[in-house]
Design a protein around this motif. Structure first.
Motif, PDB file in Angstrom:
ATOM      1  N   ARG A 155       1.183  -6.138 -12.571  1.00  0.00           N
ATOM      2  CA  ARG A 155       0.914  -6.818 -11.298  1.00  0.00           C
ATOM      3  C   ARG A 155      -0.228  -6.147 -10.538  1.00  0.00           C
ATOM      4  O   ARG A 155      -1.080  -6.822  -9.971  1.00  0.00           O
ATOM      5  CB  ARG A 155       2.162  -6.835 -10.424  1.00  0.00           C
ATOM      6  CG  ARG A 155       3.169  -7.853 -10.839  1.00  0.00           C
ATOM      7  CD  ARG A 155       4.326  -7.883  -9.879  1.00  0.00           C
ATOM      8  NE  ARG A 155       5.312  -8.861 -10.284  1.00  0.00           N
ATOM      9  CZ  ARG A 155       6.466  -9.021  -9.699  1.00  0.00           C
ATOM     10  NH1 ARG A 155       6.790  -8.257  -8.668  1.00  0.00           N
ATOM     11  NH2 ARG A 155       7.311  -9.937 -10.116  1.00  0.00           N
ATOM     12  N   ALA A 156      -0.237  -4.818 -10.531  1.00  0.00           N
ATOM     13  CA  ALA A 156      -1.330  -4.097  -9.871  1.00  0.00           C
ATOM     14  C   ALA A 156      -2.659  -4.371 -10.564  1.00  0.00           C
ATOM     15  O   ALA A 156      -3.686  -4.575  -9.908  1.00  0.00           O
ATOM     16  CB  ALA A 156      -1.033  -2.601  -9.862  1.00  0.00           C
ATOM     17  N   LEU A 157      -2.637  -4.413 -11.885  1.00  0.00           N
ATOM     18  CA  LEU A 157      -3.857  -4.707 -12.639  1.00  0.00           C
ATOM     19  C   LEU A 157      -4.321  -6.141 -12.392  1.00  0.00           C
ATOM     20  O   LEU A 157      -5.520  -6.388 -12.237  1.00  0.00           O
ATOM     21  CB  LEU A 157      -3.604  -4.466 -14.124  1.00  0.00           C
ATOM     22  CG  LEU A 157      -4.794  -4.442 -15.037  1.00  0.00           C
ATOM     23  CD1 LEU A 157      -5.766  -3.350 -14.619  1.00  0.00           C
ATOM     24  CD2 LEU A 157      -4.354  -4.208 -16.469  1.00  0.00           C
ATOM     25  N   ASN A 158      -3.397  -7.076 -12.326  1.00  0.00           N
ATOM     26  CA  ASN A 158      -3.760  -8.462 -12.008  1.00  0.00           C
ATOM     27  C   ASN A 158      -4.335  -8.574 -10.606  1.00  0.00           C
ATOM     28  O   ASN A 158      -5.263  -9.358 -10.376  1.00  0.00           O
ATOM     29  CB  ASN A 158      -2.552  -9.385 -12.153  1.00  0.00           C
ATOM     30  CG  ASN A 158      -2.216  -9.673 -13.591  1.00  0.00           C
ATOM     31  OD1 ASN A 158      -3.046  -9.527 -14.474  1.00  0.00           O
ATOM     32  ND2 ASN A 158      -0.978 -10.064 -13.823  1.00  0.00           N
ATOM     33  N   PHE A 159      -3.802  -7.819  -9.659  1.00  0.00           N
ATOM     34  CA  PHE A 159      -4.329  -7.830  -8.295  1.00  0.00           C
ATOM     35  C   PHE A 159      -5.776  -7.343  -8.274  1.00  0.00           C
ATOM     36  O   PHE A 159      -6.624  -7.920  -7.598  1.00  0.00           O
ATOM     37  CB  PHE A 159      -3.454  -6.960  -7.384  1.00  0.00           C
ATOM     38  CG  PHE A 159      -3.902  -6.930  -5.959  1.00  0.00           C
ATOM     39  CD1 PHE A 159      -3.689  -8.018  -5.130  1.00  0.00           C
ATOM     40  CD2 PHE A 159      -4.552  -5.823  -5.452  1.00  0.00           C
ATOM     41  CE1 PHE A 159      -4.109  -8.004  -3.813  1.00  0.00           C
ATOM     42  CE2 PHE A 159      -4.981  -5.786  -4.138  1.00  0.00           C
ATOM     43  CZ  PHE A 159      -4.759  -6.886  -3.311  1.00  0.00           C
TER      44      PHE A 159
END
Length: 98
Positions: A67-71
């Motif tokens: 999720r952090a990488l997608n953000f």
């Protein structure tokens, strides 16, 4: 005048250009680390990397990191690119062709 030459001469273009490069490098390294961690978990002989902080179970940790990488990939990089385009637009609008 080329974009690279204007980044070299104009300080107001350096910050957004540096932010774009930094975010892209963060996304590339994060993708590599996350993929390596998932491969390590899927192999029975390897475990989740000890040096990578964990949050709850391994599955929850992978979800949080993805999720952090997608953000970073879907929100921060496009925002930084728009910041760079805005700064370059302001720079080119104030330049005179002498």
């Amino acid at each position: 005048m080329s974009l690279l030459q204007s980044v070299r001469t104009e300080g107001s273009l350096r910050r957004p250009a540096f932010a774009v490069v930094l975010l892209i490098m963060t996304a590339l390294v994060g993708e590599f680390v996350l993929t390596s961690a998932i491969k390590g978990v899927l192999e029975e002989s390897a475990a989740f990397p000890v040096w990578l902080p964990q949050f709850g179970t391994i599955g929850q940790t992978i979800v949080y990191y993805s999720r952090a990488l997608n953000f970073v990939q879907l929100i921060l990089i496009p925002l930084a690119l728009m910041w760079l385009a805005y700064a370059y637009g302001q720079y080119s609008a104030t330049q005179t062709d002498d």
